[in-house]
Design an enzyme around this catalytic site. Structure first.
Site, PDB file in Angstrom:
ATOM      1  CG  HIS A   1      -9.263   0.098  -1.042  1.00  0.00           C
ATOM      2  ND1 HIS A   1      -8.750  -0.026   0.235  1.00  0.00           N
ATOM      3  CD2 HIS A   1     -10.615   0.160  -0.892  1.00  0.00           C
ATOM      4  CE1 HIS A   1      -9.739  -0.024   1.111  1.00  0.00           C
ATOM      5  NE2 HIS A   1     -10.874   0.095   0.461  1.00  0.00           N
TER       6      HIS A   1
ATOM      7  CG  HIS B   1      -3.731  -1.735  -1.603  1.00  0.00           C
ATOM      8  ND1 HIS B   1      -4.779  -2.578  -1.922  1.00  0.00           N
ATOM      9  CD2 HIS B   1      -4.231  -0.836  -0.715  1.00  0.00           C
ATOM     10  CE1 HIS B   1      -5.864  -2.217  -1.243  1.00  0.00           C
ATOM     11  NE2 HIS B   1      -5.559  -1.158  -0.505  1.00  0.00           N
TER      12      HIS B   1
ATOM     13  CG  ASP C   1      -5.263   2.434   0.269  1.00  0.00           C
ATOM     14  OD1 ASP C   1      -6.204   1.623   0.232  1.00  0.00           O
ATOM     15  OD2 ASP C   1      -4.132   2.157   0.721  1.00  0.00           O
TER      16      ASP C   1
ATOM     17  CG  MET D   1     -11.548   3.394   1.091  1.00  0.00           C
ATOM     18  SD  MET D   1     -10.079   3.532   2.116  1.00  0.00           S
ATOM     19  CE  MET D   1      -8.823   3.359   0.858  1.00  0.00           C
TER      20      MET D   1
ATOM     21  CG  ASP E   1      -6.564  -2.724   2.863  1.00  0.00           C
ATOM     22  OD1 ASP E   1      -5.494  -2.429   3.420  1.00  0.00           O
ATOM     23  OD2 ASP E   1      -7.207  -1.927   2.131  1.00  0.00           O
TER      24      ASP E   1
ATOM     25  CG  MET F   1     -12.034  -2.480   4.585  1.00  0.00           C
ATOM     26  SD  MET F   1     -10.462  -2.149   3.758  1.00  0.00           S
ATOM     27  CE  MET F   1      -9.521  -1.294   5.031  1.00  0.00           C
TER      28      MET F   1
ATOM     29  CB  SER G   1      -0.926   0.013   1.219  1.00  0.00           C
ATOM     30  OG  SER G   1      -1.568   1.273   1.279  1.00  0.00           O
TER      31      SER G   1
ATOM     32  CG  MET H   1      -8.731   7.330   1.333  1.00  0.00           C
ATOM     33  SD  MET H   1      -7.880   7.577   2.893  1.00  0.00           S
ATOM     34  CE  MET H   1      -7.009   6.022   3.037  1.00  0.00           C
TER      35      MET H   1
HETATM   36  C1  DX5 Z   1      -6.776   1.901   4.965  1.00  0.00           C
HETATM   37  C2  DX5 Z   1      -6.267   1.446   3.639  1.00  0.00           C
HETATM   38  C3  DX5 Z   1      -5.142   0.506   3.722  1.00  0.00           C
HETATM   39  C4  DX5 Z   1      -3.926   1.043   4.415  1.00  0.00           C
HETATM   40  C5  DX5 Z   1      -3.279  -0.127   5.088  1.00  0.00           C
HETATM   41  O1  DX5 Z   1      -7.966   2.551   4.797  1.00  0.00           O
HETATM   42  O2  DX5 Z   1      -7.279   0.813   2.896  1.00  0.00           O
HETATM   43  O3  DX5 Z   1      -4.799  -0.006   2.447  1.00  0.00           O
HETATM   44  O4  DX5 Z   1      -3.000   1.659   3.571  1.00  0.00           O
HETATM   45  O5  DX5 Z   1      -2.258   0.358   5.867  1.00  0.00           O
HETATM   46  P1  DX5 Z   1      -1.618  -0.531   7.000  1.00  0.00           P
HETATM   47  O6  DX5 Z   1      -1.038  -1.739   6.350  1.00  0.00           O
HETATM   48  O7  DX5 Z   1      -0.590   0.369   7.594  1.00  0.00           O
HETATM   49  O8  DX5 Z   1      -2.705  -0.878   7.985  1.00  0.00           O
HETATM   50 ZN    ZN Z   2      -6.650  -0.215   1.033  1.00  0.00          ZN
END
Ligand code: DX5
Ligand code: ZN
Length: 215
Positions: A66, A33, A35, A68, A175, A137, A8, A37
């Site tokens: 991913h 990965h 993310d 969000m 994740d 999650m 990630s 948001m």
């Molecule tokens: C959180 C993300 C994850 C995050 C995971 O909302 O979806 O992908 O980057 O980070 P770690 O591995 O540090 O929990």
């Molecule tokens: Zn994620």
């Protein structure tokens, strides 16, 4: 096939993103990965398409995106154009999930559905056959570096049971809060893809941690 590792980039050094992408390219990591948001679906804002385009120009491994975000369907085509290989939407953000997954596939991407920690696996009963990936999650989404929610092991087992019962070809990704201490048990329960952010990028020796996470 052994399990896959998706690094990630949320926990990468954004001032040296190119350097960190290069390091992942040269490692045993399988996917990036990414993310996204929107500050609405989750209380945080990360980055959008212009940054992902640059990530894609350097990345030599598939982009596992991913989303969000609310109403993600508005941007499927944009993410395809940014280089998304796998596009995952949240169950909780899609009123017409069947249509959303259908569109992702039509655009030539692998389709993923993400479940928040409170969303039960049984809700996927009638849609699992459309999923190339289900992401569980194991923290509340929005931030890296949170503590792993222990009930996830049981959830992975229940998802595995559903996939086998329906004879579907669907990977299980976990994740959030994945570390060198819990990854083995997750794989034993049936996890196919481990996402790791802070475990890799906050490690004193990221390459060593990647080797550990792939064991
Ligand atoms: C959180 C993300 C994850 C995050 C995971 O909302 O979806 O992908 O980057 O980070 P770690 O591995 O540090 O929990
Ligand atoms: Zn994620």
């Amino acid at each position: 096939m052994g399990h896959l590792l998706s690094a990630s980039l949320l926990s990468a050094d954004f001032c040296n993103l190119g350097r960190d992408i290069q390091a992942i390219n040269e490692s045993e990591t399988d996917w990036f990965h990414v993310d996204v948001m929107d500050g609405l679906f989750v209380p945080n804002i990360s980055f959008g398409q212009p940054v992902i385009k640059h990530i894609n120009s350097l990345a030599k491994k598939p982009l596992d995106i991913h989303l969000m975000i609310m109403n993600p369907d508005r941007y499927f085509e944009d993410f395809k154009n940014c280089g998304a290989d796998i596009l995952s939407v949240h169950y909780e953000a899609c009123t017409h999930l069947h249509r959303s997954l259908d569109r992702i596939k039509q655009l030539g991407m692998k389709s993923g559905v993400v479940l928040n920690p409170h969303t039960p696996v049984c809700l996927l009963e009638d849609i699992i056959y459309m999923c190339d990936l289900v992401v569980l999650m194991s923290v509340n989404p929005g931030f890296g570096g949170q503590r792993f929610i222990e009930t996830t092991y049981d959830k992975v087992s229940r998802l595995k049971e559903l996939i086998e019962r329906k004879a579907c070809d669907c990977l299980i990704e976990v994740d959030g809060g994945v570390t060198v201490d819990n990854h083995r048990r997750l794989v034993e329960c049936g996890t196919d893809v481990l996402v790791a952010g802070s475990a890799v990028f906050s490690s004193e020796d990221p390459m060593k941690t990647i080797v550990e996470l792939k064991k």
